[in-house]
Motif scaffolding. Structure first.
Motif, PDB file in Angstrom:
ATOM      1  N   ARG A 186     -42.676 -20.568  18.509  1.00 42.02           N
ATOM      2  CA  ARG A 186     -41.606 -20.157  17.602  1.00 42.02           C
ATOM      3  C   ARG A 186     -41.942 -18.772  17.044  1.00 42.02           C
ATOM      4  O   ARG A 186     -43.046 -18.542  16.556  1.00 42.02           O
ATOM      5  N   GLY A 187     -40.971 -17.884  17.086  1.00 42.98           N
ATOM      6  CA  GLY A 187     -41.210 -16.557  16.525  1.00 42.98           C
ATOM      7  C   GLY A 187     -40.582 -15.479  17.386  1.00 42.98           C
ATOM      8  O   GLY A 187     -39.895 -15.768  18.374  1.00 42.98           O
ATOM      9  N   PRO A 188     -40.752 -14.211  17.016  1.00 47.62           N
ATOM     10  CA  PRO A 188     -41.706 -13.813  15.972  1.00 47.62           C
ATOM     11  C   PRO A 188     -41.129 -13.959  14.566  1.00 47.62           C
ATOM     12  O   PRO A 188     -39.930 -13.817  14.351  1.00 47.62           O
ATOM     13  N   TYR A 189     -42.042 -14.236  13.609  1.00 50.61           N
ATOM     14  CA  TYR A 189     -41.756 -14.111  12.190  1.00 50.61           C
ATOM     15  C   TYR A 189     -42.477 -12.847  11.745  1.00 50.61           C
ATOM     16  O   TYR A 189     -43.707 -12.803  11.739  1.00 50.61           O
ATOM     17  N   THR A 190     -41.700 -11.834  11.438  1.00 50.98           N
ATOM     18  CA  THR A 190     -42.246 -10.485  11.277  1.00 50.98           C
ATOM     19  C   THR A 190     -42.415 -10.117   9.807  1.00 50.98           C
ATOM     20  O   THR A 190     -41.519 -10.333   8.986  1.00 50.98           O
ATOM     21  N   PHE A 191     -43.570  -9.530   9.521  1.00 50.75           N
ATOM     22  CA  PHE A 191     -43.892  -9.084   8.174  1.00 50.75           C
ATOM     23  C   PHE A 191     -44.256  -7.606   8.198  1.00 50.75           C
ATOM     24  O   PHE A 191     -45.019  -7.161   9.069  1.00 50.75           O
ATOM     25  N   SER A 214     -34.766  -9.258   9.260  1.00 51.39           N
ATOM     26  CA  SER A 214     -33.983  -8.591  10.297  1.00 51.39           C
ATOM     27  C   SER A 214     -34.766  -8.409  11.589  1.00 51.39           C
ATOM     28  O   SER A 214     -34.181  -8.197  12.649  1.00 51.39           O
ATOM     29  N   LEU A 215     -36.085  -8.488  11.514  1.00 49.47           N
ATOM     30  CA  LEU A 215     -36.939  -8.324  12.689  1.00 49.47           C
ATOM     31  C   LEU A 215     -37.535  -9.646  13.156  1.00 49.47           C
ATOM     32  O   LEU A 215     -38.435  -9.659  13.993  1.00 49.47           O
ATOM     33  N   SER A 216     -37.042 -10.730  12.605  1.00 43.63           N
ATOM     34  CA  SER A 216     -37.603 -12.047  12.892  1.00 43.63           C
ATOM     35  C   SER A 216     -36.611 -12.918  13.659  1.00 43.63           C
ATOM     36  O   SER A 216     -35.399 -12.712  13.587  1.00 43.63           O
ATOM     37  N   ALA A 217     -37.165 -13.893  14.362  1.00 41.72           N
ATOM     38  CA  ALA A 217     -36.331 -14.818  15.145  1.00 41.72           C
ATOM     39  C   ALA A 217     -35.916 -16.033  14.339  1.00 41.72           C
ATOM     40  O   ALA A 217     -35.284 -16.947  14.868  1.00 41.72           O
ATOM     41  N   GLY A 218     -36.278 -16.045  13.074  1.00 43.82           N
ATOM     42  CA  GLY A 218     -35.934 -17.158  12.202  1.00 43.82           C
ATOM     43  C   GLY A 218     -36.200 -16.787  10.763  1.00 43.82           C
ATOM     44  O   GLY A 218     -36.479 -15.629  10.441  1.00 43.82           O
ATOM     45  N   ASN A 219     -36.134 -17.784   9.881  1.00 42.69           N
ATOM     46  CA  ASN A 219     -36.339 -17.564   8.452  1.00 42.69           C
ATOM     47  C   ASN A 219     -37.629 -18.229   7.980  1.00 42.69           C
ATOM     48  O   ASN A 219     -38.151 -19.143   8.633  1.00 42.69           O
ATOM     49  N   GLU A 220     -38.098 -17.807   6.814  1.00 45.19           N
ATOM     50  CA  GLU A 220     -39.297 -18.428   6.240  1.00 45.19           C
ATOM     51  C   GLU A 220     -39.071 -19.899   5.927  1.00 45.19           C
ATOM     52  O   GLU A 220     -40.023 -20.663   5.798  1.00 45.19           O
ATOM     53  N   SER A 221     -37.810 -20.299   5.822  1.00 45.40           N
ATOM     54  CA  SER A 221     -37.488 -21.701   5.515  1.00 45.40           C
ATOM     55  C   SER A 221     -37.537 -22.599   6.746  1.00 45.40           C
ATOM     56  O   SER A 221     -37.419 -23.824   6.615  1.00 45.40           O
ATOM     57  N   ASP A 222     -37.711 -22.022   7.938  1.00 46.40           N
ATOM     58  CA  ASP A 222     -37.783 -22.824   9.167  1.00 46.40           C
ATOM     59  C   ASP A 222     -38.935 -23.827   9.074  1.00 46.40           C
ATOM     60  O   ASP A 222     -40.056 -23.475   8.688  1.00 46.40           O
ATOM     61  N   ILE A 223     -38.650 -25.062   9.476  1.00 49.60           N
ATOM     62  CA  ILE A 223     -39.646 -26.141   9.426  1.00 49.60           C
ATOM     63  C   ILE A 223     -40.225 -26.367  10.821  1.00 49.60           C
ATOM     64  O   ILE A 223     -39.480 -26.440  11.808  1.00 49.60           O
ATOM     65  N   ILE A 224     -41.544 -26.465  10.896  1.00 47.08           N
ATOM     66  CA  ILE A 224     -42.192 -26.788  12.165  1.00 47.08           C
ATOM     67  C   ILE A 224     -43.219 -27.900  11.934  1.00 47.08           C
ATOM     68  O   ILE A 224     -43.621 -28.171  10.799  1.00 47.08           O
ATOM     69  N   ASP A 237     -52.847 -40.655   2.023  1.00 42.42           N
ATOM     70  CA  ASP A 237     -51.804 -40.746   3.052  1.00 42.42           C
ATOM     71  C   ASP A 237     -51.825 -39.511   3.966  1.00 42.42           C
ATOM     72  O   ASP A 237     -50.794 -38.900   4.248  1.00 42.42           O
ATOM     73  N   THR A 238     -53.017 -39.188   4.426  1.00 42.87           N
ATOM     74  CA  THR A 238     -53.223 -37.972   5.211  1.00 42.87           C
ATOM     75  C   THR A 238     -52.711 -38.151   6.639  1.00 42.87           C
ATOM     76  O   THR A 238     -52.966 -39.171   7.283  1.00 42.87           O
ATOM     77  N   LYS A 239     -52.003 -37.138   7.119  1.00 44.77           N
ATOM     78  CA  LYS A 239     -51.522 -37.107   8.502  1.00 44.77           C
ATOM     79  C   LYS A 239     -52.233 -35.980   9.240  1.00 44.77           C
ATOM     80  O   LYS A 239     -52.567 -34.951   8.648  1.00 44.77           O
ATOM     81  N   LEU A 240     -52.423 -36.160  10.552  1.00 47.86           N
ATOM     82  CA  LEU A 240     -53.058 -35.096  11.331  1.00 47.86           C
ATOM     83  C   LEU A 240     -52.067 -33.981  11.637  1.00 47.86           C
ATOM     84  O   LEU A 240     -52.448 -32.818  11.810  1.00 47.86           O
ATOM     85  N   PHE A 241     -50.777 -34.316  11.693  1.00 49.98           N
ATOM     86  CA  PHE A 241     -49.731 -33.305  11.905  1.00 49.98           C
ATOM     87  C   PHE A 241     -48.716 -33.429  10.776  1.00 49.98           C
ATOM     88  O   PHE A 241     -48.313 -34.529  10.403  1.00 49.98           O
ATOM     89  N   ILE A 242     -48.323 -32.283  10.245  1.00 53.17           N
ATOM     90  CA  ILE A 242     -47.452 -32.255   9.073  1.00 53.17           C
ATOM     91  C   ILE A 242     -46.266 -31.321   9.320  1.00 53.17           C
ATOM     92  O   ILE A 242     -46.338 -30.426  10.167  1.00 53.17           O
ATOM     93  N   LYS A 243     -45.199 -31.559   8.604  1.00 53.69           N
ATOM     94  CA  LYS A 243     -44.038 -30.667   8.670  1.00 53.69           C
ATOM     95  C   LYS A 243     -44.082 -29.723   7.471  1.00 53.69           C
ATOM     96  O   LYS A 243     -44.131 -30.166   6.318  1.00 53.69           O
ATOM     97  N   ARG A 244     -44.079 -28.427   7.763  1.00 50.64           N
ATOM     98  CA  ARG A 244     -44.114 -27.417   6.717  1.00 50.64           C
ATOM     99  C   ARG A 244     -43.221 -26.245   7.124  1.00 50.64           C
ATOM    100  O   ARG A 244     -42.966 -26.012   8.323  1.00 50.64           O
ATOM    101  N   SER A 245     -42.780 -25.493   6.131  1.00 51.76           N
ATOM    102  CA  SER A 245     -41.993 -24.295   6.426  1.00 51.76           C
ATOM    103  C   SER A 245     -42.924 -23.143   6.777  1.00 51.76           C
ATOM    104  O   SER A 245     -44.110 -23.151   6.418  1.00 51.76           O
ATOM    105  N   ILE A 246     -42.384 -22.150   7.459  1.00 50.65           N
ATOM    106  CA  ILE A 246     -43.158 -20.957   7.796  1.00 50.65           C
ATOM    107  C   ILE A 246     -43.677 -20.292   6.521  1.00 50.65           C
ATOM    108  O   ILE A 246     -44.837 -19.871   6.437  1.00 50.65           O
TER     109      ILE A 246
END
Length: 450
Positions: free
Chosen positions: A90-95, A125-135, A170-179
């Motif tokens: 996923r990306g790029p998320y550009t800074f 404007s230079l990114s393929a998505g938003n910081e709110s995108d969840i992965i 309640d720890t998970k090995l994979f989590i859903k978080r925003s960029i």
């Protein structure tokens, strides 16, 4: 007659050379010989009060963007049951990146001290998505706990206690978080527990950019006053003249520059050394090809394909026990013991086994190589792409539910491309300097052969 022709020819040469000198003087630079070329260039590059070189170091006239590419885990439950990881990039998320240097101080004519600060700002404007995108992303703090448990480094805790803590939280090995959360930080129960137990100063947060906008390191570098060929070279970092992460003096050397300023007069056999705190080591770039960027002739240098060769790493002392294989560098020793590894993106130039262990990787030299374009006379980097990948080693643990069935794998979590481009005005000045250097060499070659 022959004498008159010779005399006339001599006068024409004198007039031509005088005209050339006037032209060069008009643009503020002239050269008569190899020695004068050397003196003119090196004098301009010395780091001194009110010099252009110092201004260049402190305020690089460049546009800098850091592009992040995240690996979104497509089969988290399957991985827990022993499946091969399936990833989607996923990306790029550009800074936009701003470099600043604080506490600038000349210690003497040969030494300059400063603290670099890097601050990033999201550019939608230079990114393929938003910081709110969840992965779906690897829970790195949990991975660290499992790694340290496997290595017997969690003192006072046995597997039952670790399992109970992970279950309670309640720890998970994979989590859903925003960029945005991954970049800027999010509250994590394990980080809060570590802070409580070890009095760690992390505010209970995990962040991929924990040092963003903060002053956490300092350099002392050579000004080039006594030896211009040493300009920009590091004398110490955070008060250290060598590191203590690795097994040998060679691996612990702090050599080269900080990556913003380089010595002049490069040739195709040069090895351009830099020190990277993020890589926990110094490294060298080697010549790849001649090129031209916006009218400036360049020498392109890149990471050698064997930079992370297992035999080289072991020989230099970069492997604590043994290497996982070619193309990956274990940086756990300088990141608190978590099994983190640096590689080139998509495991470019690494053993094929790393690529085959993951679904979704396609190494491509054109878009994954670490490459810098240098103007060779001045050593100024005209443009470049610093590209590296962050990976974590997952391994099973029969006593921890999260890791009972997973297969050992080096899992990529992200790669970044820090793209640097000099301002057009500076490129034009570099092009002028290089043009007149080449012109003078041609004139003197013709003069010697007439």
């Amino acid at each position: 007659m022959q004498k008159n022709i010779s005399s006339q020819s001599h006068r024409i040469k004198i007039i031509f050379i005088i005209g050339l000198l006037l032209t060069l003087t008009a643009i503020g630079s002239y050269f008569l010989s190899d020695d004068l070329i050397y003196l003119q260039v090196t004098e301009k590059l010395k780091l001194q009060n009110n010099s252009k070189a110092l201004d260049f170091l402190l305020n690089p006239p460049a546009i800098i963007y850091r592009k992040y590419y995240f690996f979104d885990v497509q089969n988290p439950v399957g991985i827990l049951n022993g499946e091969k990881p399936r990833l989607s990039e996923r990306g790029p998320y550009t800074f936009r990146v701003e470099w600043d240097k604080k506490n600038v101080k000349f210690l003497n004519k040969d030494r300059l001290k400063y603290s670099p600060i890097t601050t990033t700002y999201f550019e939608p404007s230079l990114s393929a998505g938003n910081e709110s995108d969840i992965i779906t992303f690897l829970n790195i703090p949990a991975t660290g706990v499992i790694n340290q448990m496997n290595q017997g480094k969690i003192l006072g805790f046995n597997a039952i206690m670790v399992k109970a803590s992970l279950d309670h939280l309640d720890t998970k090995l994979f989590i859903k978080r925003s960029i945005g959360q991954l970049i800027s930080g999010y509250n994590d129960p394990l980080m809060e527990l570590a802070e409580l137990m070890d009095n760690a100063q992390n505010d209970g947060k995990f962040s991929l950019l924990k040092n963003n906008g903060t002053e956490w390191q300092s350099y002392v570098i050579n000004t080039g006053y006594s030896d211009p060929m040493n300009v920009g070279k590091i004398a110490s970092w955070n008060g250290l003249k060598k590191l203590n992460y690795w097994k040998s003096d060679k691996a612990n050397q702090i050599s080269g520059t900080d990556g913003t300023f380089y010595p002049p007069f490069l040739n195709r056999s040069s090895v351009i050394e830099s020190f990277s705190p993020e890589m926990c080591r110094s490294f060298g770039l080697v010549y790849l090809k001649d090129n031209e960027i916006d009218g400036v002739k360049t020498f392109d240098f890149h990471l050698p394909s064997d930079i992370f060769s297992a035999s080289e790493l072991e020989h230099a002392g970069f492997c604590e026990d043994k290497c996982l294989g070619n193309g990956v560098l274990n940086i756990s020793s300088c990141y608190g013991g978590v099994s983190g590894f640096i590689s080139q993106p998509h495991f470019l130039n690494a053993d094929e086994k790393f690529v085959q262990a993951i679904n979704g990787l396609k190494p491509n030299k054109q878009i994954h190589d670490f490459l810098i374009h240098f103007e060779p006379t001045t050593g100024v980097p005209v443009a470049g792409n610093v590209r590296l990948q962050i990976n974590f080693f997952l391994e099973p643990n029969e006593e921890i539910d999260l890791a009972k069935k997973i297969q050992p794998v080096l899992l990529p979590v992200l790669w970044f491309d820090e793209e640097v481009r000099l301002n057009l005005e500076i490129k034009k000045e570099l092009s002028k300097i290089a043009f007149y250097v080449r012109l003078v060499f041609r004139i003197f070659f013709l003069k010697l052969n007439t």
